[in-house]
Design a protein around this motif. Structure first.
Motif, mmCIF file in Angstrom:
data_model
loop_
_atom_site.group_PDB
_atom_site.id
_atom_site.type_symbol
_atom_site.label_atom_id
_atom_site.label_comp_id
_atom_site.label_asym_id
_atom_site.label_seq_id
_atom_site.Cartn_x
_atom_site.Cartn_y
_atom_site.Cartn_z
ATOM 1 N N UNK A 69 128.765 42.253 -36.308
ATOM 2 C CA UNK A 69 128.800 43.337 -35.329
ATOM 3 C C UNK A 69 129.172 42.855 -33.928
ATOM 4 N N UNK A 70 128.896 41.566 -33.648
ATOM 5 C CA UNK A 70 129.104 41.087 -32.282
ATOM 6 C C UNK A 70 129.973 39.838 -32.190
ATOM 7 N N UNK A 71 130.410 39.311 -33.330
ATOM 8 C CA UNK A 71 131.292 38.155 -33.323
ATOM 9 C C UNK A 71 130.641 36.893 -32.787
ATOM 10 N N UNK A 72 129.332 36.815 -32.792
ATOM 11 C CA UNK A 72 128.605 35.627 -32.327
ATOM 12 C C UNK A 72 128.236 34.798 -33.555
ATOM 13 N N UNK A 73 128.682 33.559 -33.584
ATOM 14 C CA UNK A 73 128.579 32.743 -34.785
ATOM 15 C C UNK A 73 127.266 31.979 -34.900
ATOM 16 N N UNK A 74 126.526 31.860 -33.816
ATOM 17 C CA UNK A 74 125.257 31.129 -33.859
ATOM 18 C C UNK A 74 124.141 32.034 -33.359
ATOM 19 N N UNK A 75 122.997 31.913 -34.023
ATOM 20 C CA UNK A 75 121.836 32.684 -33.606
ATOM 21 C C UNK A 75 121.715 34.022 -34.313
ATOM 22 N N UNK A 76 120.700 34.772 -33.940
ATOM 23 C CA UNK A 76 120.407 36.053 -34.583
ATOM 24 C C UNK A 76 120.067 37.090 -33.517
ATOM 25 N N UNK A 77 120.217 38.350 -33.891
ATOM 26 C CA UNK A 77 119.912 39.430 -32.950
ATOM 27 C C UNK A 77 119.263 40.579 -33.703
ATOM 28 N N UNK A 78 118.830 41.557 -32.944
ATOM 29 C CA UNK A 78 118.115 42.700 -33.490
ATOM 30 C C UNK A 78 118.439 43.916 -32.641
ATOM 31 N N UNK A 79 118.711 45.038 -33.312
ATOM 32 C CA UNK A 79 119.041 46.262 -32.596
ATOM 33 C C UNK A 79 117.828 47.065 -32.173
ATOM 34 N N UNK A 80 118.068 48.306 -31.892
ATOM 35 C CA UNK A 80 117.078 49.236 -31.336
ATOM 36 C C UNK A 80 115.930 49.502 -32.301
ATOM 37 N N UNK A 81 116.196 49.471 -33.602
ATOM 38 C CA UNK A 81 115.184 49.784 -34.613
ATOM 39 C C UNK A 81 115.203 48.743 -35.722
ATOM 40 N N UNK A 85 116.064 41.006 -30.449
ATOM 41 C CA UNK A 85 115.684 39.639 -30.801
ATOM 42 C C UNK A 85 115.191 38.855 -29.602
ATOM 43 N N UNK A 86 115.871 39.031 -28.466
ATOM 44 C CA UNK A 86 115.455 38.345 -27.247
ATOM 45 C C UNK A 86 114.048 38.773 -26.842
ATOM 46 N N UNK A 87 113.729 40.066 -27.025
ATOM 47 C CA UNK A 87 112.418 40.553 -26.615
ATOM 48 C C UNK A 87 111.322 40.126 -27.595
ATOM 49 N N UNK A 88 111.498 40.425 -28.889
ATOM 50 C CA UNK A 88 110.400 40.157 -29.829
ATOM 51 C C UNK A 88 110.097 38.670 -29.931
ATOM 52 N N UNK A 89 111.105 37.828 -29.736
ATOM 53 C CA UNK A 89 110.870 36.382 -29.861
ATOM 54 C C UNK A 89 109.974 35.845 -28.758
ATOM 55 N N UNK A 90 109.911 36.534 -27.609
ATOM 56 C CA UNK A 90 109.023 36.067 -26.548
ATOM 57 C C UNK A 90 107.567 36.101 -26.977
ATOM 58 N N UNK A 91 107.236 36.915 -27.985
ATOM 59 C CA UNK A 91 105.859 36.959 -28.475
ATOM 60 C C UNK A 91 105.454 35.643 -29.137
ATOM 61 N N UNK A 92 106.415 34.896 -29.641
ATOM 62 C CA UNK A 92 106.096 33.612 -30.269
ATOM 63 C C UNK A 92 105.546 32.637 -29.234
ATOM 64 N N UNK A 93 106.217 32.545 -28.089
ATOM 65 C CA UNK A 93 105.740 31.670 -27.017
ATOM 66 C C UNK A 93 104.460 32.227 -26.406
#
Length: 816
Positions: free
Chosen positions: A437-449, A475-483
């Motif tokens: 969907x975004x052409x980004x080859x490294x890492x992971x992301x997450x949409x609105x739902x 993904x950027x938001x939910x991952x902050x819960x890990x730290x």
């Protein structure tokens, strides 16, 4: 004896009954009046009817759908990015909005209701008139609901140790009773009844849809008995001390001539994780249900209840809060009447109600978040609709995260784990989304739902409005819960396991950003569910570039990832990469009105009072905007909140309590909290709180309960932790005048691995006790009202830093 010390020396809370129970004098007519109970997987809503009792049932793992981690609903969607960016470079925002719709995929699935248990009184025949002595109570410390209606007392709880719902009906006088017991469901079910020596069973077996759509889309609901999650519900009725129970017409049970009736409900589903087909690779749900019902029915009611209360209490009783004393005439009123009076009279003092609301938030989290890998959803655990509002899913642009804001500070770290485990299950699907969907080859992301299957693509089916469908910072938001979890626990084993997920979210951010005028920013982007208004052209749109909500979440994600790597002593070169990217992020901008800009250009939102305030993320729940460290940005955040005002939807008002607390604005934080506690009638409009204290978005969403609970703690204590530095804590940073006369709190957790108990009188700290919950020796710096302390403690050690000599002597005798 000082109240704080009394609570420290005793195992039981000394808070008044009104601060720990919800109580009513009439049955619930609507869900928003019902009493909710749960064990983290199985939930029930108790209506407390007189002649007929309705109990709505839920299971946290009962969803529509099937595994979807490797599915791509819009192949090569990323190829449309150049077109969207070209329009943005030309400042053609209307065309960019239209083009961005091509980068969307399928909707999430729907969380499902299990069914309803109906208890109909056959004898003595009940009148529809509410008896004068009618009582409906939910006791929070024991997580037990009780209904007294006429000659019968009913008791309800959902046990986590025994995985069952337990109901006891008991005659108050000598007259015996008869009851019909039936089960109904909106799912496809088959029901059968079986009578055995001493008991009878009602067994319902069913399945959910293998695919469905949200109630705001085409409302598709596709079923096939060979697909989807299957379940079995067993209702067992056991007469105690006489009476009998029999089957009737194969569809219900009849209990007759009873002095006491014991009902146990067990349920199990075939859900076996997000990657396994629930039919071909599902759990043996039929055996699971049978094993649970047999094990529980071998015990007495007293044994089940004692085990349940001890299990729930080991979490609930960790924290006590006392904010003052409520007038006895008010405290004796039913909870709904108290709430109505409190919201109608802004000058009325009712600290018991505020304490109750706080502890109810903790109660709800324990009750709906104890299932491994399956977090609390938009309604926590309690839903009665096949196509519930917003699919009752995991909305990741605030709502899922807000559910867990109180977890660590409120000493419920274990309840955070289902969400943390769920986040760590998302990267396989999120990597597919990032590439396709975004052409980004490294890492992971997450949409609105997302949903129980871990769907990560942007939703909308290429037709959704980008303002809600096209956001990709989940993904950027939910991952902050890990730290965040690590900061409180200092559990390095957990951090090592979680670090790849955190780094993967950062990798996506690095790959997704583009350079403009020497700065890194996102293009395209949206600001969650908001739209801008361009005064020159009259364009009102959602798609733009350089959104400060994106940049705030990216900044926090990169900072957290760097901190995690430093704490683990790994990835030094990667830390340098992160530092360089952080330095190149587009700096915040302050608009003409003194507000923190939401958009790259100094545009206003289409709705200046919009419920989302995502560009303030760096202030809360983030940590990179602070009153002391970035005063100008903090001032701009305050101005943004002033423009928005305190009134909003329930969850948004809860967020604003926390934001005002971070700004050390105790009076505005308290005013906003009172706004959150605005009485909303069942099926009523506007944000606030329903009669059963559940959050009104409206309709019901549970996130406001958790946001309000977190905000009350943020008013009392704030803490910080960073690698290679001493943890810090500030006490009473936003104490309002309404709470200043006296109060105490026990058991709140601090970043850096500490626990704090303290009291105050006339706005000044009175006593202070710090306990180490660290795995090693550590130091904490504390500040309150100009006083500063520094304490170094070994694991499990505690120390009193402030208090009278007499109190210190008492405390020194105490053994934790």
């Amino acid at each position: 004896m000082n109240k704080l010390i009394f609570t420290l020396l005793c195992s039981m809370s000394v808070l008044p009954l009104a601060a720990q129970t919800l109580h009513y004098v009439q049955p619930a007519q609507h869900f928003e009046e019902a009493l909710v109970i749960g064990n983290g997987t199985m939930g029930a809503a108790v209506y407390g009817g007189i002649g007929e009792e309705k109990i709505s049932l839920n299971d946290l793992t009962l969803w529509t759908g099937e595994p979807c981690a490797d599915k791509v609903y819009s192949p090569d969607a990323w190829k449309h990015l150049d077109e969207v960016r070209r329009y943005l470079d030309q400042e053609d925002y209307a065309s960019a909005d239209r083009a961005y719709r091509a980068i969307q995929g399928e909707y999430t699935q729907n969380y499902q209701p299990l069914g309803q248990l109906l208890l109909t009184q056959l004898a003595p025949v009940a009148s529809d008139t509410v008896p004068a002595d009618y009582s409906r109570v939910l006791d929070l410390p024991s997580a037990t609901a009780t209904v007294t209606a006429g000659d019968i007392e009913r008791t309800y709880f959902v046990s986590a140790p025994d995985s069952v719902l337990v109901i006891r009906l008991r005659a108050i006088g000598q007259e015996k009773f008869a009851q019909r017991i039936a089960f109904s469901s909106l799912q496809a079910v088959q029901t059968a009844c079986y009578a055995d020596s001493g008991h009878a069973d009602l067994v319902a077996t069913g399945y959910t849809a293998y695919a469905s759509s949200p109630n705001y889309a085409d409302k598709a609901y596709l079923t096939d008995p060979r697909r989807g999650i299957h379940f079995r519900t067993i209702v067992r009725a056991i007469p105690v001390g006489g009476g009998k129970v029999r089957q009737a017409y194969g569809q219900c049970l009849i209990a007759e001539n009873c002095q006491e009736l014991f009902i146990i409900v067990a349920n199990a589903t075939s859900f076996n994780g997000p990657l396994r087909d629930p039919v071909r690779e599902g759990r043996d749900y039929q055996s699971d249900a049978a094993r649970r019902i047999d094990r529980a029915s071998a015990k007495t009611f007293a044994q089940l209840h004692e085990t349940h209360v001890a299990d729930f209490g080991r979490f609930f009783n960790r924290v006590t809060l006392d904010l003052g004393t409520t007038d006895s005439a008010i405290a004796q009123l039913p909870t709904d009447q108290q709430l109505r009076l409190y919201s109608q009279n802004g000058l009325m003092s009712n600290p018991d109600l505020e304490e109750l609301y706080f502890q109810f938030g903790r109660y709800l989290l324990i009750s709906c978040s104890r299932t491994q890998g399956v977090p609390a959803n938009l309604q926590g655990l309690w839903n009665e609709h096949l196509l519930p509002p917003w699919s009752c899913n995991y909305t990741t642009n605030i709502n899922l995260e807000e559910n867990y804001w109180p977890a660590e500070v409120a000493n419920l770290s274990e309840m955070h784990r289902p969400m943390l485990d769920f986040v760590q299950s998302l990267p396989p699907s999120g990597e597919v989304t990032a590439r396709n969907y975004y052409g980004v080859q490294r890492g992971w992301c997450l949409g609105h739902n997302t949903d129980i299957w871990g769907l990560t693509n942007p939703v909308g089916r290429r037709g959704g409005d980008p303002c809600w469908a096209s956001w990709n910072m989940g993904g950027a938001w939910v991952s902050t819960h890990l730290w965040e979890h690590y900061q409180f626990t200092l559990d390095k084993t957990f951090l090592r396991e979680a670090y790849p997920t955190l780094r993967g979210a950062a990798d996506f951010c690095l790959g997704w950003m583009v350079e403009k005028d020497g700065y890194l920013l996102t293009s395209p982007c949206t600001s969650p569910e908001n739209r801008y208004a361009i005064p020159e052209s009259g364009v009102r749109g959602a798609t733009f570039y350089g959104g400060f909500a994106d940049l705030a979440m990216i900044r926090e994600c990169l900072l957290d990832t760097r901190s995690a790597a430093m704490e683990l002593g790994i990835d030094r070169d990667y830390c340098d990469t992160l530092s360089q990217a952080i330095d190149r992020l587009l700096p915040y901008r302050i608009g003409q009105r003194g507000n923190l800009q939401e958009f790259f250009h100094d545009w206003e939102g289409e709705d200046p009072q919009h419920r989302h305030q995502s560009h303030l993320f760096g202030l809360y729940p983030g940590h990179h905007i602070t009153v002391s460290g970035t005063p100008e940005l903090a001032k701009a955040c305050a101005r943004s909140l002033e423009i928005k005002g305190p009134k909003s939807t329930g969850w948004s008002t809860g967020w604003r309590v926390n934001l005002q607390a971070r700004l050390h604005n105790g009076e505005m934080a308290y005013r906003t909290l009172r706004t959150l506690l605005t009485y909303v009638a069942p099926n009523g409009k506007g944000g606030g709180t329903y009669p059963n204290l559940l959050d009104a978005h409206a309709p019901f969403q549970i996130d406001g309960n958790f946001g309000g609970c977190a905000g009350m703690m943020e008013m009392l204590v704030q803490s910080a932790y960073a690698p290679s530095s001493t943890p810090t804590a500030e006490l009473l940073p936003a104490l309002p005048r309404a709470w200043s006369e006296s109060g105490h709190v026990r058991g709140l957790r601090l970043r850096g691995g500490f626990e704090v108990d303290f009291s105050w009188i006339n706005g000044q700290l009175d006593e202070l006790i710090i306990t180490s919950r660290r795995p090693d020796k550590g130091t904490l710096k504390i500040e309150c009202g100009g006083k500063k302390w520094s304490v170094t403690l070994k694991p499990g050690e505690w120390k009193m830093l402030e208090g009278s000599p007499e109190i210190m002597k008492l405390v020194n005798k105490r053994v934790r």
